[in-house]
Scaffold this motif. Structure first.
Motif, PDB file in Angstrom:
ATOM      1  N   ILE A  75       0.544  -0.885  -0.138  1.00 57.13           N
ATOM      2  CA  ILE A  75       0.148   0.147  -0.361  1.00 57.13           C
ATOM      3  C   ILE A  75       1.048   1.192   0.144  1.00 57.13           C
ATOM      4  O   ILE A  75       2.049   1.276   0.893  1.00 57.13           O
ATOM      5  CB  ILE A  75      -0.744  -0.039   1.194  1.00 57.13           C
ATOM      6  N   VAL A  76       0.120   1.898  -0.926  1.00 58.58           N
ATOM      7  CA  VAL A  76       1.204   3.535  -0.851  1.00 58.58           C
ATOM      8  C   VAL A  76       0.014   4.731  -1.099  1.00 58.58           C
ATOM      9  O   VAL A  76      -0.724   4.688  -1.632  1.00 58.58           O
ATOM     10  CB  VAL A  76       2.324   3.868  -1.867  1.00 58.58           C
ATOM     11  N   PRO A  77      -0.397   5.233   0.906  1.00 59.38           N
ATOM     12  CA  PRO A  77      -1.296   6.079   0.611  1.00 59.38           C
ATOM     13  C   PRO A  77      -0.593   7.556   0.738  1.00 59.38           C
ATOM     14  O   PRO A  77       0.323   8.293   0.799  1.00 59.38           O
ATOM     15  CB  PRO A  77      -1.644   5.891   2.174  1.00 59.38           C
ATOM     16  N   ILE A  78      -1.153   8.056  -0.928  1.00 59.14           N
ATOM     17  CA  ILE A  78      -1.291   9.055  -0.712  1.00 59.14           C
ATOM     18  C   ILE A  78      -2.247  10.082  -0.816  1.00 59.14           C
ATOM     19  O   ILE A  78      -2.253  11.122   0.085  1.00 59.14           O
ATOM     20  CB  ILE A  78      -0.822   9.441  -2.333  1.00 59.14           C
ATOM     21  N   CYS A  79      -3.938   9.647  -0.598  1.00 57.39           N
ATOM     22  CA  CYS A  79      -4.623  10.220  -0.235  1.00 57.39           C
ATOM     23  C   CYS A  79      -5.296  10.450   1.305  1.00 57.39           C
ATOM     24  O   CYS A  79      -3.685   9.793   2.041  1.00 57.39           O
ATOM     25  CB  CYS A  79      -5.917   9.213  -0.902  1.00 57.39           C
ATOM     26  N   PRO A  80      -5.032  11.374   1.610  1.00 61.60           N
ATOM     27  CA  PRO A  80      -4.716  11.721   3.323  1.00 61.60           C
ATOM     28  C   PRO A  80      -6.193  11.011   3.868  1.00 61.60           C
ATOM     29  O   PRO A  80      -5.762  10.570   5.506  1.00 61.60           O
ATOM     30  CB  PRO A  80      -5.328  13.428   3.149  1.00 61.60           C
ATOM     31  N   LEU A  81      -7.148  11.026   3.937  1.00 63.09           N
ATOM     32  CA  LEU A  81      -8.153  10.299   3.542  1.00 63.09           C
ATOM     33  C   LEU A  81      -7.177   8.880   4.583  1.00 63.09           C
ATOM     34  O   LEU A  81      -7.675   7.844   5.249  1.00 63.09           O
ATOM     35  CB  LEU A  81      -9.303   9.810   3.501  1.00 63.09           C
ATOM     36  N   VAL A  82      -7.210   7.757   3.099  1.00 57.79           N
ATOM     37  CA  VAL A  82      -6.038   6.703   3.664  1.00 57.79           C
ATOM     38  C   VAL A  82      -5.194   6.668   4.381  1.00 57.79           C
ATOM     39  O   VAL A  82      -4.897   5.709   5.201  1.00 57.79           O
ATOM     40  CB  VAL A  82      -5.149   5.508   1.784  1.00 57.79           C
ATOM     41  N   ALA A  83      -3.998   7.917   4.548  1.00 59.59           N
ATOM     42  CA  ALA A  83      -2.838   7.445   4.912  1.00 59.59           C
ATOM     43  C   ALA A  83      -3.710   7.946   7.131  1.00 59.59           C
ATOM     44  O   ALA A  83      -3.431   7.281   7.591  1.00 59.59           O
ATOM     45  CB  ALA A  83      -2.353   9.440   4.553  1.00 59.59           C
ATOM     46  N   ARG A  84      -4.640   8.425   7.150  1.00 57.90           N
ATOM     47  CA  ARG A  84      -5.008   8.741   8.340  1.00 57.90           C
ATOM     48  C   ARG A  84      -5.474   7.465   8.279  1.00 57.90           C
ATOM     49  O   ARG A  84      -5.684   6.740   9.981  1.00 57.90           O
ATOM     50  CB  ARG A  84      -6.600   9.250   8.463  1.00 57.90           C
ATOM     51  N   TYR A  85      -6.080   6.180   7.988  1.00 57.15           N
ATOM     52  CA  TYR A  85      -7.213   4.935   8.139  1.00 57.15           C
ATOM     53  C   TYR A  85      -5.524   4.220   8.334  1.00 57.15           C
ATOM     54  O   TYR A  85      -5.844   3.511   9.204  1.00 57.15           O
ATOM     55  CB  TYR A  85      -7.998   4.787   7.073  1.00 57.15           C
ATOM     56  N   ILE A  86      -4.684   4.522   8.112  1.00 59.52           N
ATOM     57  CA  ILE A  86      -3.469   3.619   8.126  1.00 59.52           C
ATOM     58  C   ILE A  86      -2.908   4.127   9.763  1.00 59.52           C
ATOM     59  O   ILE A  86      -2.442   3.323  10.220  1.00 59.52           O
ATOM     60  CB  ILE A  86      -2.267   2.929   6.808  1.00 59.52           C
ATOM     61  N   SER A  87      -2.427   5.355   9.922  1.00 58.75           N
ATOM     62  CA  SER A  87      -2.232   5.558  10.718  1.00 58.75           C
ATOM     63  C   SER A  87      -3.070   5.533  12.338  1.00 58.75           C
ATOM     64  O   SER A  87      -1.995   4.730  13.084  1.00 58.75           O
ATOM     65  CB  SER A  87      -2.017   7.230  11.529  1.00 58.75           C
TER      66      SER A  87
END
Length: 111
Positions: A75-87
Motif C-alpha cells: 500500500i502506498v497512501p497518497i490520499c490523506p484519508l487513506v493515510a489517516r486510516y493507516i495511522s
C-alpha cells in the motif's frame, strides 16, 4: 434501538481503477487506486456528502486495504484519508505500507 437494514457493499472496479462503496445499490463513494509494480497506490478518495458521518469511508478503506493485502500488493497512501486510516490502524496494515517516493509520485503524474 432499531437495526439498520441498509445493504452496504464494497467492490473493486478495475475498469475505473477504484474501489466503490454502495448503500442500497446507490454509489456512496470511492477510493482510486493505481497498481505499479507490486504496489497499489491510493491517490484520492471521495464520499458523497449525503452519506457522510456514517463511518462508510472507514468501511471502504478497510476493505480496499484488505483486498490489496490479499492480492499480495503493498500500500502506498497518497490520499490523506487513506493515510489517516493507516495511522489509526497501523497494527493491522502497517506491515504492508510503503512511503510515497518521488518515483511513485512521478508515476502518478505520468498517467
Amino acid at each position: 434501538m432499531s437495526e439498520s437494514t441498509e445493504q452496504i457493499e464494497v467492490t473493486r472496479n478495475d475498469e475505473a481503477g477504484r474501489y466503490e462503496i454502495t448503500v442500497d445499490g446507490e454509489l456512496a463513494g470511492f477510493t482510486e487506486f493505481v497498481d505499479h509494480d507490486r504496489q497499489r497506490i491510493f491517490p484520492h478518495t471521495e464520499l458523497d456528502e449525503t452519506f457522510s458521518g456514517r463511518g462508510l469511508s472507514s468501511v471502504l478503506v478497510r476493505q480496499a486495504l484488505a483486498d490489496t493485502r490479499a492480492a499480495g500488493q503493498r500500500i502506498v497512501p497518497i490520499c490523506p484519508l487513506v493515510a489517516r486510516y493507516i495511522s489509526k490502524h497501523h497494527d493491522e496494515v502497517g506491515d504492508i505500507v510503503d512511503r510515497a517516493t518521488p518515483e511513485a509520485l512521478e508515476f502518478l503524474d505520468s498517467r
